[in-house]
Every structure is written in C-alpha cells, then in structure tokens.
Motif scaffolding. Structure first.
Motif, short mmCIF file in Angstrom:
data_model
loop_
_atom_site.label_atom_id
_atom_site.label_comp_id
_atom_site.label_asym_id
_atom_site.label_seq_id
_atom_site.Cartn_x
_atom_site.Cartn_y
_atom_site.Cartn_z
N ARG A 1 0.83 -1.21 0.00
CA ARG A 1 0.00 0.00 0.00
C ARG A 1 0.86 1.25 0.00
NH1 ARG A 1 -4.30 -1.86 4.74
NH2 ARG A 1 -5.19 -3.65 3.63
N HIS A 2 1.90 1.25 0.85
CA HIS A 2 2.77 2.43 0.93
C HIS A 2 3.51 2.66 -0.39
CE1 HIS A 2 2.97 1.91 5.59
NE2 HIS A 2 1.80 2.33 5.16
N ILE A 3 3.96 1.57 -1.00
CA ILE A 3 4.68 1.69 -2.27
C ILE A 3 3.79 2.29 -3.33
CG2 ILE A 3 5.78 0.40 -4.13
CD1 ILE A 3 7.52 0.69 -1.69
N TRP A 4 2.56 1.83 -3.41
CA TRP A 4 1.64 2.37 -4.42
C TRP A 4 1.34 3.84 -4.18
CZ3 TRP A 4 -2.42 -2.10 -5.32
CH2 TRP A 4 -1.89 -2.98 -6.27
N VAL A 5 1.16 4.23 -2.92
CA VAL A 5 0.91 5.64 -2.63
C VAL A 5 2.10 6.49 -3.06
CG1 VAL A 5 0.66 7.34 -0.78
CG2 VAL A 5 -0.71 5.27 -0.74
#
Length: 308
Positions: A200-204
């Motif tokens: 999730r953090h990577i996509w954000v």
C-alpha cells in the motif's frame, strides 16, 4: 542543411514534452504492471489546480498577484493535492483490486479518468486559462547569431527540466530502498508482500511521484498551449513513446520521446506536402506499429515479465 537541423532540433525538444507525460505512465506501470489510462487526466487535474490556486491565493492571503510567493505556494498546494489524489486512488481503487488481472486495473483507471476530469472541472471550472512560467518562447539569440538556427528558449527549458527529472528518477529507482521495493512489487505482488514489502505504501509513493511528474508536465504543456481539457489528449501522444522506449524504462521514455518528436517534425516538413498535410497526427502511431513488429518490448523494455 541549416533548415534541416533547425527542424530536427525543434522536433527533439518537442519530443521531450511527450516524454514528460510518458514518465508518469512508466512510473505507474513499474509499480502495478498496468497501463494507467488516467495519466492524461492527472496532467489536466494538476495543471488546472495549479492555475486555480494562482487565481485564488492573492485574495485568500493578500499576497501580490503574479509574485514568486504566490507561484511557489500554488505549486506546493497543487503537489499536496496530487498526494491526496494518490492516497485516495490507493485506498479506493488499487487496494480492493490487489492481485486482480491487469485488465481489471486498467478498466479501473478508465473510470478514474472520468472521475478526475469531473472533479477538476467541478472545482475550478472548464474555461481555458493561460499560464506564464516566466520563460519566453523566443529564439535563442546565440544560436541565431552564430548558426542562423531558430531554437526556442522555452523548449530548451523544458528539456532541462526533463533531464533533471529523468536523472532523479533513475537514481531513485536504482539506489534507494523504495526504488528496489518498487521493482519487487512490479515483478510479483504476492512475493513482495510475503517478504514484508508494504504494498500500500509503495503504491501511494509511486502514484504521488507520478502526480508530481504530471504537475510538471501539466505546467509546461499548459504554458505552451493553455490549461484546457485538451491536455488530457496529450496522453495519446505518449503511447508511441512508450511503445518505442518500453513501458518499464525511465530512460526509454526519454529516448522514445526524442525519436517520436524528431520523426514527427521531419515527417511534417518533408513528407507532409506530398500527402496533403496532417501527417504529424498519425505518423507516430504508424512508426510505433512498425516497431511493435520488430521489438514489441521496446528499446529498453523487459522481454518476459510474469505478473500476478
């Protein structure tokens, strides 16, 4: 011969503007393995938000209209808006579709396109707006005086901005932990999750970076052609760039942009008169189609990528 070089250089510099848009596609594709159809809408949203803040901030803050303080505050607020868009996209679009087929994510970005376009025009209106970045679109005197070649100072400025962005992004992907994690996520979502990479953090992060690239591209395209809905169609010019350079390569976006820009301009000047004009609107796609038959993965793309 001087005219040929003038046309060639003008085409190369125009290709850099296409490459700026293509960079956003590459970033999203590297992270999720899906073509982000909403990138053109993001360019439009970012540019319209920036111009909108330029208009309202003097009244809100009492700052001098057209001053540097207003410009940079509008830039920061526009970048913050793109980060909010990235967070919302991850939460409401990408998170529910983890491990779904790429076509599902692609269809989701089509829906996101219309949503982003509607939000932008709903907040700021649909009127065409001018944008002045303080860089005059005039010939460089040195090139005129010494070589008798017309080269736009604005195009050189855009090329310099693109060069800095490409260098920064290349270093980011190659030498940072986030960059390495992003490459792992692109290869296999499940494997990346199993070793503790926060998907999730990577996509954000990657959508926020793509939003920043969209903001820069939107400002430059908006300064040249005006901030208007037609900016969304600049994404179509990025398709041949991506096909030539490769969907997973940041340097490939620049090389592909240079090839498309130069070939488009040369075809317009030297072939256009024989085919009735308008060749610049379809020649890049013919070139990309021919390239697909020879090297479908692109000049810098990866041949075989298994995605989940």
């Amino acid at each position: 011969m001087q005219f040929f070089f003038e046309v060639l250089i003008g085409g190369l510099l125009s290709g850099v503007l296409y490459a700026l848009v293509a960079l956003g596609f590459v970033l999203i594709y590297k992270a999720s393995g899906v073509f982000n159809f909403a990138q053109g809408a993001m360019v439009f949203f970012a540019a319209l938000t920036f111009v909108g803040f330029l208009e309202v901030l003097p009244g809100w803050t009492g700052m001098e209209e057209g001053g540097r303080a207003v410009f940079w505050l509008a830039f920061v607020l526009s970048l913050a808006a793109m980060v909010v868009l990235a967070i919302a996209t991850e939460k409401f679009v990408l998170r529910p579709l983890v491990n779904q087929p790429p076509i599902t994510l692609f269809m989701a970005t089509i829906g996101l396109t219309f949503l982003v376009e509607g939000i932008a025009q709903g907040i700021w209106g649909a009127n065409v707006r001018g944008l002045d970045l303080g860089i005059a679109d005039v010939p460089i005197e040195y090139m005129m005086d010494n070589f008798n070649i017309l080269i736009s100072s604005f195009d050189v400025f855009a090329a310099a901005v693109a060069a800095v962005l490409v260098a920064a992004l290349a270093l980011f992907f190659q030498y940072t932990r986030i960059g390495r994690a992003l490459r792992a996520v692109a290869d296999d979502h499940q494997a990346a999750l199993s070793i503790g990479i926060p998907l999730r953090h990577i996509w954000v992060i990657v959508w926020a970076v793509a939003g920043f690239v969209a903001l820069v591209a939107g400002m430059i395209w908006g300064a040249r052609n005006g901030v208007q809905f037609a900016l969304t169609f600049t994404a179509l010019k990025a398709l041949p760039v991506l096909i030539l350079g490769g969907f997973t390569s940041v340097p490939g976006a620049i090389v592909g942009g240079l090839i498309i820009g130069a070939s488009e301009k040369l075809a317009e000047v030297y072939v256009g008169p024989f085919v009735g004009g308008g060749i610049e609107s379809w020649f890049p796609y013919i070139l990309a189609l021919g390239f697909l038959l020879i090297r479908p993965e692109g000049l810098f793309g990866e041949k075989h990528i298994d995605r989940v």
